[in-house]
Design a protein around this motif. Structure first.
Motif, PDB file in Angstrom:
ATOM      1  N   GLY A  19     -10.592 -13.199  -2.120  1.00 22.10           N
ATOM      2  CA  GLY A  19      -9.870 -11.957  -2.339  1.00 22.10           C
ATOM      3  C   GLY A  19      -8.410 -12.023  -1.947  1.00 22.10           C
ATOM      4  N   MET A  20      -7.761 -10.866  -2.060  1.00 17.71           N
ATOM      5  CA  MET A  20      -6.327 -10.749  -1.788  1.00 17.71           C
ATOM      6  C   MET A  20      -6.094  -9.842  -0.580  1.00 17.71           C
ATOM      7  SD  MET A  20      -5.091 -12.518  -4.375  1.00 17.71           S
ATOM      8  CE  MET A  20      -3.457 -12.035  -4.932  1.00 17.71           C
ATOM      9  N   LEU A  21      -4.954 -10.074   0.056  1.00 22.19           N
ATOM     10  CA  LEU A  21      -4.613  -9.337   1.277  1.00 22.19           C
ATOM     11  C   LEU A  21      -3.354  -8.514   1.030  1.00 22.19           C
ATOM     12  CD1 LEU A  21      -6.009  -9.489   4.100  1.00 22.19           C
ATOM     13  CD2 LEU A  21      -4.139 -10.977   4.809  1.00 22.19           C
ATOM     14  N   MET A  22      -3.362  -7.253   1.485  1.00 24.17           N
ATOM     15  CA  MET A  22      -2.180  -6.405   1.328  1.00 24.17           C
ATOM     16  C   MET A  22      -1.061  -6.898   2.240  1.00 24.17           C
ATOM     17  SD  MET A  22      -3.878  -2.600   0.974  1.00 24.17           S
ATOM     18  CE  MET A  22      -2.308  -1.813   0.599  1.00 24.17           C
ATOM     19  N   GLN A  23       0.156  -6.898   1.707  1.00 24.42           N
ATOM     20  CA  GLN A  23       1.312  -7.438   2.425  1.00 24.42           C
ATOM     21  C   GLN A  23       1.918  -6.422   3.395  1.00 24.42           C
ATOM     22  OE1 GLN A  23       3.229  -8.341  -1.377  1.00 24.42           O
ATOM     23  NE2 GLN A  23       3.346 -10.497  -0.751  1.00 24.42           N
ATOM     24  N   ALA A  24       2.627  -6.943   4.382  1.00 22.12           N
ATOM     25  CA  ALA A  24       3.210  -6.092   5.417  1.00 22.12           C
ATOM     26  C   ALA A  24       4.412  -5.294   4.910  1.00 22.12           C
ATOM     27  CB  ALA A  24       3.617  -6.946   6.619  1.00 22.12           C
ATOM     28  N   GLN A  25       5.277  -5.923   4.107  1.00 19.63           N
ATOM     29  CA  GLN A  25       6.555  -5.299   3.739  1.00 19.63           C
ATOM     30  C   GLN A  25       6.419  -3.962   3.002  1.00 19.63           C
ATOM     31  OE1 GLN A  25       7.818  -5.840   0.111  1.00 19.63           O
ATOM     32  NE2 GLN A  25       8.969  -3.978   0.644  1.00 19.63           N
ATOM     33  N   PRO A  26       5.612  -3.862   1.955  1.00 16.35           N
ATOM     34  CA  PRO A  26       5.516  -2.561   1.279  1.00 16.35           C
ATOM     35  C   PRO A  26       4.969  -1.458   2.183  1.00 16.35           C
ATOM     36  CG  PRO A  26       4.603  -4.313  -0.090  1.00 16.35           C
ATOM     37  CD  PRO A  26       4.813  -4.886   1.272  1.00 16.35           C
ATOM     38  N   ILE A  27       4.004  -1.806   3.023  1.00 14.00           N
ATOM     39  CA  ILE A  27       3.425  -0.823   3.939  1.00 14.00           C
ATOM     40  C   ILE A  27       4.458  -0.390   4.970  1.00 14.00           C
ATOM     41  CG2 ILE A  27       1.668  -0.447   5.723  1.00 14.00           C
ATOM     42  CD1 ILE A  27      -0.139  -2.363   4.141  1.00 14.00           C
ATOM     43  N   ALA A  69      -0.943  10.283   9.933  1.00 23.52           N
ATOM     44  CA  ALA A  69      -0.869   9.481   8.715  1.00 23.52           C
ATOM     45  C   ALA A  69      -2.064   8.539   8.717  1.00 23.52           C
ATOM     46  CB  ALA A  69       0.430   8.693   8.655  1.00 23.52           C
ATOM     47  N   ILE A  70      -2.640   8.316   7.545  1.00 20.09           N
ATOM     48  CA  ILE A  70      -3.820   7.461   7.430  1.00 20.09           C
ATOM     49  C   ILE A  70      -3.499   6.282   6.525  1.00 20.09           C
ATOM     50  CG2 ILE A  70      -6.253   7.338   6.813  1.00 20.09           C
ATOM     51  CD1 ILE A  70      -6.397  10.362   7.154  1.00 20.09           C
ATOM     52  N   LEU A  71      -3.724   5.094   7.029  1.00 18.76           N
ATOM     53  CA  LEU A  71      -3.504   3.861   6.278  1.00 18.76           C
ATOM     54  C   LEU A  71      -4.856   3.372   5.752  1.00 18.76           C
ATOM     55  CD1 LEU A  71      -1.759   1.466   5.348  1.00 18.76           C
ATOM     56  CD2 LEU A  71      -2.063   0.474   7.637  1.00 18.76           C
ATOM     57  N   CYS A  72      -4.935   3.184   4.452  1.00 19.01           N
ATOM     58  CA  CYS A  72      -6.184   2.760   3.818  1.00 19.01           C
ATOM     59  C   CYS A  72      -6.082   1.305   3.389  1.00 19.01           C
ATOM     60  CB  CYS A  72      -6.488   3.617   2.591  1.00 19.01           C
ATOM     61  SG  CYS A  72      -6.631   5.367   2.942  1.00 19.01           S
ATOM     62  N   GLY A  73      -6.954   0.474   3.902  1.00 26.56           N
ATOM     63  CA  GLY A  73      -7.002  -0.906   3.465  1.00 26.56           C
ATOM     64  C   GLY A  73      -7.614  -1.006   2.074  1.00 26.56           C
ATOM     65  N   HIS A  74      -7.363  -2.106   1.394  1.00 25.35           N
ATOM     66  CA  HIS A  74      -7.980  -2.353   0.095  1.00 25.35           C
ATOM     67  C   HIS A  74      -8.060  -3.856  -0.080  1.00 25.35           C
ATOM     68  CE1 HIS A  74      -9.483  -0.122  -3.340  1.00 25.35           C
ATOM     69  NE2 HIS A  74      -9.059  -1.114  -4.126  1.00 25.35           N
ATOM     70  N   TYR A  75      -8.705  -4.282  -1.139  1.00 21.52           N
ATOM     71  CA  TYR A  75      -8.923  -5.706  -1.357  1.00 21.52           C
ATOM     72  C   TYR A  75      -9.645  -6.268  -0.124  1.00 21.52           C
ATOM     73  CZ  TYR A  75      -5.212  -4.457  -4.619  1.00 21.52           C
ATOM     74  OH  TYR A  75      -4.453  -3.822  -5.558  1.00 21.52           O
ATOM     75  N   GLU A  76      -9.076  -7.325   0.470  1.00 21.01           N
ATOM     76  CA  GLU A  76      -9.728  -7.928   1.640  1.00 21.01           C
ATOM     77  C   GLU A  76      -9.122  -7.443   2.960  1.00 21.01           C
ATOM     78  OE1 GLU A  76     -12.481 -10.010   1.990  1.00 21.01           O
ATOM     79  OE2 GLU A  76     -12.724  -9.221  -0.037  1.00 21.01           O
ATOM     80  N   GLY A  77      -8.217  -6.471   2.885  1.00 21.15           N
ATOM     81  CA  GLY A  77      -7.644  -5.934   4.114  1.00 21.15           C
ATOM     82  C   GLY A  77      -6.132  -5.975   4.095  1.00 21.15           C
ATOM     83  N   ILE A  78      -5.528  -6.010   5.288  1.00 22.26           N
ATOM     84  CA  ILE A  78      -4.072  -5.882   5.455  1.00 22.26           C
ATOM     85  C   ILE A  78      -3.568  -6.958   6.415  1.00 22.26           C
ATOM     86  CG2 ILE A  78      -2.249  -4.374   6.362  1.00 22.26           C
ATOM     87  CD1 ILE A  78      -3.856  -1.986   5.406  1.00 22.26           C
ATOM     88  N   ASP A  79      -2.384  -7.453   6.147  1.00 23.90           N
ATOM     89  CA  ASP A  79      -1.741  -8.423   7.030  1.00 23.90           C
ATOM     90  C   ASP A  79      -1.725  -7.883   8.463  1.00 23.90           C
ATOM     91  OD1 ASP A  79       0.432  -9.803   8.502  1.00 23.90           O
ATOM     92  OD2 ASP A  79       0.887 -10.721   6.566  1.00 23.90           O
ATOM     93  N   GLU A  80      -2.226  -8.674   9.389  1.00 27.68           N
ATOM     94  CA  GLU A  80      -2.392  -8.251  10.777  1.00 27.68           C
ATOM     95  C   GLU A  80      -1.075  -7.823  11.427  1.00 27.68           C
ATOM     96  OE1 GLU A  80      -4.644  -7.395  14.201  1.00 27.68           O
ATOM     97  OE2 GLU A  80      -5.284  -7.883  12.154  1.00 27.68           O
TER      98      GLU A  80
END
Length: 205
Positions: A19-27, A69-80
């Protein structure tokens, strides 16, 4: 908030993995824009199966915050790294895995919002429900008095408010013992006395 040519917000894992991981910069950029919009840092919650399981008690506490504010993960999660930077707490809605954090976020939002003044008609609309007092809710009935041979317990039409309150308490304890005995460890088991008199029947409540 993506700076990628094709507006990508995810990429492959370092070290490999499905899977793919959400990147830090856009968040991070989205979070900074949100702070600028409301003028201060919100209490940021990340919906995650690794978080503490949501309880009614925690929902009551969260209802006191001015901004959440609520952060929702997707795909395989989010950059730690972005989680370490901005997240105040992680919350789970149960020991199971979903495709993303959107549905858990809706659950959390509904659980909190209904306790904010003005959302429901009065405090009784939520304070007498399951989990709010640490017990499951008592059985409830409406018209007709008899349906398919089953009748409403007589105490509920007696007009004796102290007896009705006692019956509700007993039924809550009974139902919790039968269905969720684990809840009794934290429940308030002493008799609940308000010290007030019922304005209708004059009985103590």
């Amino acid at each position: 908030f993506s700076t990628e040519k094709h507006s990508k917000v995810d990429d492959y894992h370092y070290g490999g993995g499905a899977g793919m991981l959400m990147q830090a910069q856009p968040i991070n950029d989205c979070y900074e824009a949100l702070k600028a919009e409301i003028g201060k840092k919100p209490h940021l919650i990340y919906m995650s199966p690794q978080g503490k399981v949501l309880t009614q008690e925690r929902a009551k506490q969260l209802a006191q915050f001015d901004n959440i504010a609520i952060l929702c993960g997707h795909y395989e999660g989010i950059d730690e790294r972005i989680l370490e930077k901005i997240v105040d707490e992680e919350i789970s809605v149960g020991d199971y895995v979903l495709t993303g954090g959107e549905l858990p976020a809706l659950i959390l939002t509904d659980c909190i919002a209904r306790m904010i003044d003005g959302v429901l008609p009065n405090s009784e609309a939520f304070s007498e429900e399951s989990h709010f007092t640490g017990l499951l809710e008592h059985p409830q009935y409406t018209k007709p008095f008899e349906w398919e041979g089953r009748t409403v317990p007589e105490v509920l039409i007696s007009g004796h408010h102290a007896n009705i309150a006692k019956w509700k308490r007993e039924q809550s304890l009974k139902r919790t013992y039968e269905r969720r005995p684990d809840m009794l460890e934290k429940a308030q088991l002493e008799p609940v006395l308000t010290g007030e008199m019922c304005p209708q029947c004059g009985q103590p409540l």
